[in-house]
Design a protein around this motif. Sequence first.
Motif, short mmCIF file in Angstrom:
data_model
loop_
_atom_site.label_atom_id
_atom_site.label_comp_id
_atom_site.label_asym_id
_atom_site.label_seq_id
_atom_site.Cartn_x
_atom_site.Cartn_y
_atom_site.Cartn_z
N PRO A 163 13.77 -19.66 12.78
CA PRO A 163 14.18 -18.33 12.30
C PRO A 163 13.10 -17.31 12.67
O PRO A 163 11.99 -17.37 12.16
CB PRO A 163 14.25 -18.52 10.78
CG PRO A 163 14.09 -20.00 10.53
CD PRO A 163 13.33 -20.53 11.69
N CYS A 164 13.42 -16.37 13.53
CA CYS A 164 12.38 -15.47 14.04
C CYS A 164 12.52 -14.02 13.59
O CYS A 164 11.57 -13.25 13.70
CB CYS A 164 12.33 -15.53 15.56
SG CYS A 164 13.90 -15.19 16.37
N ILE A 165 13.68 -13.63 13.08
CA ILE A 165 13.86 -12.28 12.55
C ILE A 165 14.54 -12.38 11.18
O ILE A 165 15.58 -13.01 11.04
CB ILE A 165 14.70 -11.39 13.48
CG1 ILE A 165 14.01 -11.22 14.83
CG2 ILE A 165 14.93 -10.02 12.84
CD1 ILE A 165 14.81 -10.39 15.83
N PHE A 166 13.93 -11.75 10.19
CA PHE A 166 14.48 -11.72 8.84
C PHE A 166 14.75 -10.26 8.48
O PHE A 166 14.00 -9.36 8.88
CB PHE A 166 13.49 -12.32 7.84
CG PHE A 166 13.15 -13.76 8.11
CD1 PHE A 166 13.78 -14.79 7.42
CD2 PHE A 166 12.20 -14.09 9.07
CE1 PHE A 166 13.46 -16.12 7.68
CE2 PHE A 166 11.87 -15.42 9.34
CZ PHE A 166 12.52 -16.43 8.64
N ARG A 213 12.00 -8.57 -1.83
CA ARG A 213 13.18 -9.42 -1.70
C ARG A 213 13.20 -10.10 -0.34
O ARG A 213 13.60 -11.27 -0.22
CB ARG A 213 14.45 -8.58 -1.87
CG ARG A 213 14.66 -8.06 -3.30
CD ARG A 213 15.70 -6.97 -3.34
NE ARG A 213 16.97 -7.41 -2.79
CZ ARG A 213 17.97 -6.57 -2.50
NH1 ARG A 213 17.81 -5.26 -2.70
NH2 ARG A 213 19.10 -7.04 -2.01
N LEU A 214 12.76 -9.37 0.67
CA LEU A 214 12.73 -9.94 2.02
C LEU A 214 11.74 -11.10 2.10
O LEU A 214 12.05 -12.16 2.66
CB LEU A 214 12.35 -8.86 3.03
CG LEU A 214 12.29 -9.29 4.50
CD1 LEU A 214 13.64 -9.81 4.97
CD2 LEU A 214 11.84 -8.12 5.38
N VAL A 215 10.55 -10.92 1.55
CA VAL A 215 9.53 -11.97 1.57
C VAL A 215 10.02 -13.19 0.80
O VAL A 215 9.84 -14.34 1.23
CB VAL A 215 8.21 -11.46 0.97
CG1 VAL A 215 7.23 -12.61 0.74
CG2 VAL A 215 7.58 -10.42 1.90
N ARG A 216 10.66 -12.95 -0.35
CA ARG A 216 11.16 -14.07 -1.15
C ARG A 216 12.23 -14.85 -0.37
O ARG A 216 12.24 -16.08 -0.36
CB ARG A 216 11.73 -13.54 -2.47
CG ARG A 216 12.14 -14.65 -3.43
CD ARG A 216 12.69 -14.09 -4.74
NE ARG A 216 11.65 -13.47 -5.54
CZ ARG A 216 11.58 -12.16 -5.80
NH1 ARG A 216 12.48 -11.34 -5.29
NH2 ARG A 216 10.63 -11.69 -6.56
N GLY A 217 13.13 -14.13 0.29
CA GLY A 217 14.17 -14.79 1.06
C GLY A 217 13.61 -15.52 2.27
O GLY A 217 14.05 -16.63 2.61
N ALA A 241 23.53 -1.46 7.46
CA ALA A 241 22.43 -1.04 8.33
C ALA A 241 21.18 -1.82 7.96
O ALA A 241 20.98 -2.19 6.79
CB ALA A 241 22.18 0.45 8.20
N ILE A 242 20.33 -2.09 8.95
CA ILE A 242 19.09 -2.81 8.70
C ILE A 242 18.11 -1.86 8.01
O ILE A 242 17.68 -0.86 8.58
CB ILE A 242 18.47 -3.32 10.01
CG1 ILE A 242 19.46 -4.24 10.73
CG2 ILE A 242 17.17 -4.05 9.72
CD1 ILE A 242 19.86 -5.46 9.94
N ALA A 243 17.76 -2.18 6.76
CA ALA A 243 16.86 -1.32 5.99
C ALA A 243 15.43 -1.83 6.00
O ALA A 243 14.47 -1.06 5.86
CB ALA A 243 17.35 -1.22 4.54
N CYS A 244 15.26 -3.14 6.19
CA CYS A 244 13.94 -3.75 6.13
C CYS A 244 13.96 -5.01 6.99
O CYS A 244 14.95 -5.75 7.00
CB CYS A 244 13.60 -4.10 4.67
SG CYS A 244 11.95 -4.76 4.40
N ARG A 245 12.87 -5.24 7.76
CA ARG A 245 12.86 -6.44 8.60
C ARG A 245 11.45 -7.00 8.76
O ARG A 245 10.44 -6.32 8.57
CB ARG A 245 13.48 -6.13 9.96
CG ARG A 245 12.74 -5.03 10.74
CD ARG A 245 11.91 -5.61 11.85
NE ARG A 245 11.36 -4.56 12.69
CZ ARG A 245 10.07 -4.23 12.69
NH1 ARG A 245 9.24 -4.84 11.90
NH2 ARG A 245 9.62 -3.28 13.51
N PHE A 246 11.39 -8.27 9.13
CA PHE A 246 10.15 -9.01 9.32
C PHE A 246 10.32 -9.89 10.56
O PHE A 246 11.36 -10.52 10.74
CB PHE A 246 9.90 -9.91 8.11
CG PHE A 246 8.48 -9.93 7.60
CD1 PHE A 246 7.42 -9.59 8.42
CD2 PHE A 246 8.21 -10.29 6.29
CE1 PHE A 246 6.12 -9.61 7.95
CE2 PHE A 246 6.92 -10.31 5.79
CZ PHE A 246 5.87 -9.97 6.63
#
Length: 371
Positions: free
Chosen positions: A55-58, A106-110, A65-70
């Motif tokens: 998994p390379c993009i979260f 939330r992104l980090v947790r997921g 719409a993409i609001a936040c990404r890692f």
Amino acid sequence: MIETEESSGFGFITFGELENRHKSRPPRESRANDAEWSSFHERLRGCPDIYDSFPCIFYIEVDNAIACRFFAVPDRLFVDDKVYQWAWAGALYTEDAYRGKGLATRLVRGMEKTLRERNIGWGGVFSNDIALAIYRKLGFTIPGFAPRYLMMKTIRPLLEYHLGKRKIVKVFDVFYRTLAKAFSPALIVRAHGKYEMEIVDADGLSALLQSTRLHHAQRYHFDSSAERLRWKIGKRSDMSICTVREKKRGRHIGYFITKTRPITEPFGGKYKDFMLMTMMDYGVCSDRADGFGILVSQAVGFFMKSNAEVFELITTAGTEKRIDWSTGLVKAGRGMSFKYSIPSTWNFEEDSKCLTSWELNHFSADAFAFY
């Protein structure tokens, strides 16, 4: 197929899905995201540790719409005789309209849940205090900060930040440059006394690493194979690869890689408009205790003869054994933060919580420093 959680808007994309873009585009993906993700995809394609299911993009999606990404880059962690799958996370970004709403948390947790389910540990560096507080709250281990060491031929950027562009700044800087120039011959002689340095290309570095074995002083270290280093270096013109060996016996001590570039945006949030040389990576081929110190001295000698004005080294190698003062380096600031989260099944020992147990520098810890 992109996996999502409708309740949270969380989703991720594997490398294999990126290889098939027509099957993996998020709803209403913007052109900006498309260009950025395509560039990231192209960089990952050459990574020797990449695989389709990684998994390379979260991301977090709000209103289609993409609001936040890692982003995440794969690596391998070596501990004694075991090898673990690892991911370096970086390039976290939240759209302005969605900041302060807890999306990054939330992104980090997921992301952590997704990686744990796949038996992948993950780490990150260069987080600010606010981010570190969030990671700590989420249960991450934070061993500390890898120290930063600096050497300066000029103090102009420092003085201009504190005093502005006054005439007195030029006077003090000229005086400092005169002192630095007076001491530079001693540092160069020290670097080239018993050892000789050779600038090589990626093929030369590969030949060295294939003919010898790197000596790792720390128990926890990452992939330092010739293939991995070749991928990191790529075709960049701002990097130099140098090997070091004994003059008499011809035995190799190791290698170091530097990156020289102009700093036009505030460095550390403060200083700018100078040429910076960073010792991005190093490898010790010899088991001699002073191997790392020899490489640092050689790098300093290389810096003194270059057009760079400031030399930077971030490393945990100097935390157990003080970096020799005669190299001219001084410890500056807190350095590079390090945090990680691992699956509970790994059962790491208590020493994993100690910073000095980890081999960290720009190349081995910051997967985005070369991107």
